[in-house]
Scaffold this motif. Structure first.
Motif, short mmCIF file in Angstrom:
data_model
loop_
_atom_site.label_atom_id
_atom_site.label_comp_id
_atom_site.label_asym_id
_atom_site.label_seq_id
_atom_site.Cartn_x
_atom_site.Cartn_y
_atom_site.Cartn_z
N ASP A 22 0.85 -1.15 -0.02
CA ASP A 22 0.05 0.01 -0.07
C ASP A 22 0.92 1.25 -0.16
O ASP A 22 0.32 2.76 0.20
N VAL A 23 2.14 1.08 -0.16
CA VAL A 23 2.94 2.21 -0.33
C VAL A 23 3.76 2.44 -1.72
O VAL A 23 4.23 1.50 -2.18
N GLU A 24 3.54 3.62 -2.15
CA GLU A 24 4.03 3.93 -3.47
C GLU A 24 5.62 4.19 -3.25
O GLU A 24 5.91 4.82 -2.42
N PRO A 25 6.26 3.46 -4.23
CA PRO A 25 8.07 3.52 -4.13
C PRO A 25 8.41 5.03 -4.49
O PRO A 25 7.54 5.63 -5.31
N TRP A 26 9.47 5.61 -4.13
CA TRP A 26 10.01 6.87 -4.60
C TRP A 26 10.12 6.85 -6.03
O TRP A 26 10.67 6.08 -6.69
N GLU A 27 9.83 8.00 -6.65
CA GLU A 27 10.06 8.26 -8.01
C GLU A 27 11.41 8.34 -8.44
O GLU A 27 12.43 8.55 -7.62
N ASP A 28 11.83 7.96 -9.36
CA ASP A 28 13.10 7.84 -9.80
C ASP A 28 13.65 9.25 -10.25
O ASP A 28 12.77 10.06 -10.74
N ASP A 29 14.91 9.50 -9.77
CA ASP A 29 15.21 11.05 -10.06
C ASP A 29 16.26 11.03 -10.98
O ASP A 29 17.40 10.43 -10.88
N PRO A 30 16.15 11.45 -12.31
CA PRO A 30 17.05 11.62 -13.27
C PRO A 30 18.29 12.80 -12.85
O PRO A 30 19.28 12.89 -13.51
N GLY A 31 17.91 13.61 -11.92
CA GLY A 31 18.94 14.66 -11.42
C GLY A 31 18.87 16.00 -12.45
O GLY A 31 18.10 15.94 -13.19
N ALA A 32 19.77 16.78 -12.01
CA ALA A 32 19.80 17.92 -12.78
C ALA A 32 20.32 17.76 -14.32
O ALA A 32 21.14 16.90 -14.50
N PRO A 33 19.74 18.60 -15.11
CA PRO A 33 20.21 18.25 -16.39
C PRO A 33 21.18 18.80 -17.03
O PRO A 33 21.16 19.49 -18.20
N TYR A 34 22.33 18.68 -16.41
CA TYR A 34 23.62 19.29 -16.77
C TYR A 34 24.78 18.41 -16.66
O TYR A 34 25.05 17.71 -15.72
N ASP A 35 25.68 18.26 -17.58
CA ASP A 35 26.88 17.68 -17.64
C ASP A 35 28.02 18.38 -17.31
O ASP A 35 29.03 18.11 -17.44
N ARG A 36 27.84 19.98 -17.30
CA ARG A 36 29.00 20.80 -16.72
C ARG A 36 28.26 21.73 -16.03
O ARG A 36 27.14 22.04 -16.04
N TRP A 37 29.12 22.49 -15.13
CA TRP A 37 28.38 23.55 -14.05
C TRP A 37 27.80 24.78 -15.14
O TRP A 37 28.58 25.10 -15.64
N PRO A 38 26.59 24.82 -14.88
CA PRO A 38 26.02 25.79 -15.73
C PRO A 38 26.14 27.26 -15.10
O PRO A 38 25.76 28.21 -16.05
N GLY A 39 26.66 27.41 -13.89
CA GLY A 39 26.94 28.92 -13.59
C GLY A 39 25.68 29.21 -12.86
O GLY A 39 24.74 28.49 -12.76
N LEU A 40 25.83 30.44 -12.29
CA LEU A 40 24.50 30.80 -11.11
C LEU A 40 23.23 31.17 -12.31
O LEU A 40 23.76 31.69 -13.36
N ALA A 41 22.13 31.20 -11.74
CA ALA A 41 21.21 31.59 -12.70
C ALA A 41 21.03 33.26 -12.81
O ALA A 41 21.50 33.78 -11.91
#
Length: 263
Positions: free
Chosen positions: A105-124
């Motif tokens: 009766d417990v839903e498993p945690w959703e899979d997390d693909p993570g942040a969509p960056y393969d290099r540091w994108p810098g500050l927003a």
């Protein structure tokens, strides 16, 4: 330090007693809390005291030296944090999936693909300067929403006034107790204040609520901001339970309040 308190406040006390940096209202009444906070905020440039919501029994240690906050090389430290996050992300994605042992009766945690960056994108990129938004007005609206429709933890909160030169310094000045990396987090708050019009609304237990005058408007902006949130290591983002990055980022679009807590 001598406080120049706003008028029409209930009785209260300075903390610590010998050289206060924080004043608590002793009387906790939900109904006038927003009005008291707003009056104090409108007078903050005169009094030098910035309002927050807090618990009167929170145990605050000594203030963090603001020189520690100023010394933080924000983008360098965040990039280092991202590199460690990326290392763990790649290791997790490369590992064979583990079977989820969950009750029926417990839903498993959703899979997390993570942040969509393969290099540091810098500050927003900053959104406040060109917006014409008033961060203090946005803070008042956000606090009203938080009190009327928001979090359970505000129910027992009282008014606090903090002798801080800017809102972002409030957690450091009061010696806010949490497992947060406080110098880095306060440096981020300063940057969010400048880029997005952020204001600290409440420091309640190990939870911090922050208003945002110019939140992300697009998914691209939200992804960049969400990565900065993730690198604070706040438990509500990475551990409690882990929220899939795309869903967390989407929740930041047009969100007037950002909340962080550490267990």
């Amino acid at each position: 330090m001598t406080f120049s308190l706003p008028q029409s406040l209930p009785s209260g006390r300075g903390v610590p007693a010998d050289s206060p940096v924080l004043w608590y209202a002793d009387e906790i009444r939900y109904a006038p809390l927003l009005d008291m906070w707003t009056r104090a905020q409108r007078q903050q440039d005169i009094t030098g005291l910035r309002p927050i919501l807090c618990y009167t029994d929170d145990d605050h240690p000594r203030s963090l030296d603001l020189a520690e906050v100023t010394a933080v090389d924000l983008e360098t430290e965040l990039e280092q944090g991202w590199r460690e996050y990326r290392r763990r992300q790649l290791a997790r994605l490369a590992a064979p999936p583990e079977p989820m042992d969950c009750p029926e009766d417990v839903e498993p945690w959703e899979d997390d693909p993570g942040a969509p960056y393969d290099r540091w994108p810098g500050l927003a990129p900053a959104t406040l300067p060109a917006s014409g938004a008033d961060p203090d007005e946005a803070a008042r609206s956000a606090l009203a929403h938080l009190l009327r429709h928001g979090w359970y933890d505000t129910a027992g909160a009282s008014l606090g006034l903090v002798a801080a030169a800017r809102s972002a310094d409030i957690p450091a000045v009061i010696g806010w107790r949490a497992e947060a990396p406080l110098p880095l987090f306060c440096a981020l708050l300063r940057s969010w204040e400048d880029r997005f019009g952020a204001r600290v609304l409440a420091a309640i237990g190990a939870t911090l609520h922050v208003s945002v005058a110019c939140p992300p408007r697009t998914q691209e902006q939200a992804d960049l901001v969400a990565l900065e949130h993730l690198l604070t290591t706040a438990d509500n983002i990475v551990n409690d339970p882990p929220t899939p990055f795309p869903r967390y980022a989407a929740s930041l679009i047009d969100a007037p309040v950002w909340s962080f807590w550490w267990d």
